[in-house]
Design a protein around this motif. Sequence first.
Motif, PDB file in Angstrom:
ATOM      1  N   ALA A   1      49.071 -55.057  -0.656  1.00 44.50           N
ATOM      2  CA  ALA A   1      48.546 -54.298  -1.790  1.00 44.50           C
ATOM      3  C   ALA A   1      47.909 -52.986  -1.335  1.00 44.50           C
ATOM      4  O   ALA A   1      47.231 -52.951  -0.313  1.00 44.50           O
ATOM      5  CB  ALA A   1      47.515 -55.142  -2.529  1.00 44.50           C
ATOM      6  N   ARG A   2      48.154 -51.943  -2.102  1.00 45.48           N
ATOM      7  CA  ARG A   2      47.457 -50.684  -1.874  1.00 45.48           C
ATOM      8  C   ARG A   2      46.077 -50.819  -2.501  1.00 45.48           C
ATOM      9  O   ARG A   2      45.943 -51.291  -3.627  1.00 45.48           O
ATOM     10  CB  ARG A   2      48.180 -49.524  -2.576  1.00 45.48           C
ATOM     11  CG  ARG A   2      49.263 -48.874  -1.751  1.00 45.48           C
ATOM     12  CD  ARG A   2      49.711 -47.569  -2.398  1.00 45.48           C
ATOM     13  NE  ARG A   2      50.096 -47.777  -3.801  1.00 45.48           N
ATOM     14  CZ  ARG A   2      51.339 -48.082  -4.195  1.00 45.48           C
ATOM     15  NH1 ARG A   2      52.292 -48.195  -3.323  1.00 45.48           N
ATOM     16  NH2 ARG A   2      51.616 -48.250  -5.478  1.00 45.48           N
ATOM     17  N   LEU A   3      45.070 -50.378  -1.769  1.00 48.72           N
ATOM     18  CA  LEU A   3      43.693 -50.516  -2.251  1.00 48.72           C
ATOM     19  C   LEU A   3      43.165 -49.192  -2.772  1.00 48.72           C
ATOM     20  O   LEU A   3      43.300 -48.157  -2.130  1.00 48.72           O
ATOM     21  CB  LEU A   3      42.775 -50.953  -1.105  1.00 48.72           C
ATOM     22  CG  LEU A   3      42.882 -52.381  -0.595  1.00 48.72           C
ATOM     23  CD1 LEU A   3      42.015 -52.540   0.649  1.00 48.72           C
ATOM     24  CD2 LEU A   3      42.427 -53.338  -1.680  1.00 48.72           C
ATOM     25  N   GLN A   4      42.587 -49.272  -3.943  1.00 50.26           N
ATOM     26  CA  GLN A   4      41.829 -48.121  -4.444  1.00 50.26           C
ATOM     27  C   GLN A   4      40.402 -48.618  -4.581  1.00 50.26           C
ATOM     28  O   GLN A   4      40.142 -49.577  -5.295  1.00 50.26           O
ATOM     29  CB  GLN A   4      42.349 -47.691  -5.804  1.00 50.26           C
ATOM     30  CG  GLN A   4      43.769 -47.167  -5.777  1.00 50.26           C
ATOM     31  CD  GLN A   4      44.249 -46.833  -7.169  1.00 50.26           C
ATOM     32  OE1 GLN A   4      43.599 -46.098  -7.890  1.00 50.26           O
ATOM     33  NE2 GLN A   4      45.361 -47.417  -7.560  1.00 50.26           N
ATOM     34  N   ILE A   5      39.495 -47.960  -3.888  1.00 50.27           N
ATOM     35  CA  ILE A   5      38.130 -48.466  -3.809  1.00 50.27           C
ATOM     36  C   ILE A   5      37.141 -47.469  -4.392  1.00 50.27           C
ATOM     37  O   ILE A   5      37.100 -46.307  -3.990  1.00 50.27           O
ATOM     38  CB  ILE A   5      37.752 -48.766  -2.339  1.00 50.27           C
ATOM     39  CG1 ILE A   5      38.755 -49.759  -1.737  1.00 50.27           C
ATOM     40  CG2 ILE A   5      36.331 -49.319  -2.247  1.00 50.27           C
ATOM     41  CD1 ILE A   5      38.642 -49.928  -0.230  1.00 50.27           C
TER      42      ILE A   5
END
Length: 93
Positions: A60-64
Motif C-alpha cells: 500500500a502507498r501511504l499518505q500520512i
Amino acid sequence: MHETALVKNLIHKLQAICAEEGADRVVDIAVWLGALCHMSPDHFSDHFRQEAAGTCAERARLQIETSDDINHANAQDVLLQSLELETDDEALQ
Ligand SMILES: [Zn+2]
C-alpha cells in the motif's frame, strides 16, 4: 509496545475490510497520526512495512497526515482516513 499495537490494529482493520469487500490488496491508504501517538511519519512507515509484510496491505502507498493538537480526542491514536482497494478481477478487465 504501544506503537506496535497501534500499527497491528490498523493492519487488522485493513485485513478485515479487504475480506469484507473481497479485495485482494490495499493500493493506497491515508492515515492520521495523533499528536501523542509518538510516531513520526517515517517511524510509522517503518512499523507499517514491518507489520504489513505478507498481508493485503503489503504494498500500500501511504499518505500520512500528522496532528499537533494534544487535546484532540484521538491524540493518542492512529486513524484510518481513507483507503483504495484492488481486486485481481478488476485488474484483468
Ligand atoms: Zn517504534
